[in-house]
Scaffold this motif. Structure first.
Motif, short mmCIF file in Angstrom:
data_model
loop_
_atom_site.label_atom_id
_atom_site.label_comp_id
_atom_site.label_asym_id
_atom_site.label_seq_id
_atom_site.Cartn_x
_atom_site.Cartn_y
_atom_site.Cartn_z
N GLU A 27 0.95 -1.21 -0.05
CA GLU A 27 0.01 -0.08 0.09
C GLU A 27 0.90 1.15 0.01
O GLU A 27 2.12 1.20 0.48
N GLY A 28 0.26 2.33 -0.35
CA GLY A 28 1.09 3.68 -0.61
C GLY A 28 0.40 4.51 0.59
O GLY A 28 -0.80 4.54 0.75
N PHE A 29 1.36 5.29 1.07
CA PHE A 29 1.10 6.42 2.03
C PHE A 29 1.43 7.69 1.57
O PHE A 29 2.90 7.70 1.48
N SER A 30 0.98 8.84 1.24
CA SER A 30 1.33 9.79 0.75
C SER A 30 2.18 10.81 1.69
O SER A 30 1.47 11.33 2.56
N PHE A 31 3.20 11.39 1.06
CA PHE A 31 3.86 12.50 1.74
C PHE A 31 3.86 13.81 0.78
O PHE A 31 3.68 13.42 -0.46
N SER A 32 3.51 14.99 1.44
CA SER A 32 3.63 16.02 0.46
C SER A 32 4.82 16.27 -0.50
O SER A 32 4.91 16.62 -1.40
N LYS A 33 5.99 15.91 0.31
CA LYS A 33 7.41 16.08 -0.37
C LYS A 33 8.39 15.33 0.53
O LYS A 33 8.45 15.35 1.82
N ILE A 34 9.19 14.59 -0.41
CA ILE A 34 10.56 13.90 0.26
C ILE A 34 11.62 14.43 -0.82
O ILE A 34 11.53 14.19 -2.00
N VAL A 35 12.82 14.81 -0.03
CA VAL A 35 13.83 15.04 -0.89
C VAL A 35 14.99 14.15 -0.67
O VAL A 35 15.25 13.69 0.42
N ASP A 36 15.54 13.46 -1.83
CA ASP A 36 16.60 12.46 -1.65
C ASP A 36 17.92 13.47 -2.10
O ASP A 36 18.04 13.98 -3.03
N VAL A 37 18.90 13.44 -1.06
CA VAL A 37 20.02 14.31 -1.17
C VAL A 37 20.96 13.37 -2.02
O VAL A 37 21.79 12.57 -1.67
N ASP A 38 21.20 13.49 -3.37
CA ASP A 38 21.95 12.77 -4.23
C ASP A 38 23.05 13.80 -4.73
O ASP A 38 24.19 13.46 -5.32
N HIS A 39 22.64 15.01 -4.96
CA HIS A 39 23.47 16.14 -5.37
C HIS A 39 23.74 17.29 -4.47
O HIS A 39 22.88 17.36 -3.70
N LEU A 40 24.57 17.97 -4.90
CA LEU A 40 24.95 19.13 -3.86
C LEU A 40 23.71 20.10 -3.86
O LEU A 40 23.33 20.55 -2.58
N GLN A 41 22.92 20.22 -4.89
CA GLN A 41 21.74 21.08 -4.99
C GLN A 41 20.85 20.66 -4.07
O GLN A 41 19.90 21.41 -3.60
N ASP A 42 20.63 19.36 -3.74
CA ASP A 42 19.47 18.58 -3.19
C ASP A 42 19.61 19.03 -1.78
O ASP A 42 18.66 19.27 -0.83
N ILE A 43 20.90 19.70 -1.16
CA ILE A 43 21.03 19.84 0.19
C ILE A 43 20.04 21.28 0.43
O ILE A 43 19.40 21.32 1.63
N SER A 44 20.08 22.51 -0.22
CA SER A 44 19.37 23.43 -0.10
C SER A 44 17.82 23.08 -0.53
O SER A 44 17.13 23.76 0.30
N LYS A 45 17.50 22.18 -1.17
CA LYS A 45 16.15 21.83 -1.22
C LYS A 45 15.57 21.22 0.01
O LYS A 45 14.36 21.58 0.44
N ALA A 46 16.55 20.51 0.55
CA ALA A 46 16.13 19.71 1.73
C ALA A 46 15.96 20.66 3.10
O ALA A 46 15.07 20.50 3.66
N GLU A 47 16.77 21.60 2.97
CA GLU A 47 16.82 22.71 3.97
C GLU A 47 15.69 23.56 4.06
O GLU A 47 14.99 23.78 4.72
N GLU A 48 15.21 23.60 2.76
CA GLU A 48 14.00 24.73 2.34
C GLU A 48 12.60 23.92 2.81
O GLU A 48 11.69 24.27 3.42
N LEU A 49 12.71 22.42 2.52
CA LEU A 49 11.70 21.76 3.21
C LEU A 49 11.61 21.60 4.69
O LEU A 49 10.49 21.95 5.14
N LEU A 50 12.54 21.71 5.32
CA LEU A 50 12.67 21.66 6.69
C LEU A 50 12.15 23.14 7.02
O LEU A 50 11.43 23.11 8.40
N LYS A 51 12.50 24.08 6.50
CA LYS A 51 11.83 25.21 6.93
C LYS A 51 10.35 25.59 6.88
O LYS A 51 9.79 26.38 7.81
N SER A 52 9.91 24.81 6.21
CA SER A 52 8.33 24.93 5.77
C SER A 52 7.72 24.05 6.99
O SER A 52 6.63 24.04 7.09
N ILE A 53 8.27 23.58 8.11
CA ILE A 53 7.51 22.92 9.11
C ILE A 53 6.95 23.62 9.87
O ILE A 53 7.78 24.80 10.51
#
Length: 231
Positions: free
Chosen positions: A205-231
């Motif tokens: 079964e699937g359970f939906s998250f609004s957003k999940i960021v995979d940190v695979d590249h340098l630019q993903d770090i800033s995307k992840a930090e932006e996601l955590l700011k929105s909490i």
């Protein structure tokens, strides 16, 4: 509930971007990925964790063992050919009951993680509950098709759905019955194992998250930090 952490990848894309530390020690908001994950486990009543790292990432083990985390953490140090093989290496610690499985590089909002765990408690007949998201920012996402009851009906490599997997899973230990079969058939990668489980009529079964960021590249770090700011 116990948790297994897959952290045995080589982190080649991050290294290509100039990051020299092993991926589990990459910092998001000043906190290493592995530390953030273990702290989230404690807040959400995970009782124990086991982590697999590759043989070139022994400093990850040393880092965790040098800190005082509030849950016990065991390590397997082994280089594996795929995430599916990493899961099977972790299985010796996870065979007793339901367990959480996560990749080390998934960044998510903690309150959604809590809902994910609580939802799993209400679905005792499910063999697997997968975090899915309609935020698609991956080079090779695994698309998920679900019916009206959130039961997963298929996995696709190409875009045929609004949902993709997010690197968080809750599994019944029943899935390990398939281990010898898939290894004998040389099935590789976790995504191929998931497809095999569907073919064998395991209930996923699937359970939906609004957003999940995979940190695979340098630019993903800033995307992840932006996601955590929105909490």
């Amino acid at each position: 509930m116990k948790a297994g952490i897959i952290a045995a990848g080589e982190g080649t894309r991050l290294r290509a971007d100039g990051i020299s530390v092993p991926k589990p020690l990459v910092q998001v908001n000043g906190v290493p990925l592995i530390e953030r994950l273990l702290n989230s486990f404690h807040r959400n009543h995970i009782t124990e964790a086991v982590c697999i790292v590759n043989e070139s990432s022994i400093e990850v083990k040393k880092f965790v063992e040098g800190k005082s985390f509030k849950i016990p953490v065991h390590f397997i140090v082994k280089s594996t050919p795929s995430s599916m093989h990493s899961l099977f290496e972790l299985s010796q610690f996870l065979v007793d009951d339901r367990f959480l499985l996560t990749t080390v590089d998934s960044i998510f909002q903690d309150h959604e993680f809590s809902h994910f765990l609580k939802y799993s408690e209400s679905r005792p007949t499910a063999d697997g509950i997968l975090a899915v998201t309609n935020f698609i920012d991956d080079e090779n996402p695994l698309y998920v098709q679900m019916n009206s009851e959130n039961r997963i009906t298929s996995f696709k490599k190409m875009e045929q759905s609004a949902w993709v997997t997010g690197g968080l899973y809750i599994f019944s230990s029943r899935i390990f019955k398939e281990r010898e079969y898939v290894l004998h058939r040389r099935i590789e990668r976790l995504r191929n194992f998931l497809a095999h489980l569907l073919e064998k009529d395991y209930r996923l079964e699937g359970f939906s998250f609004s957003k999940i960021v995979d940190v695979d590249h340098l630019q993903d770090i800033s995307k992840a930090e932006e996601l955590l700011k929105s909490i």
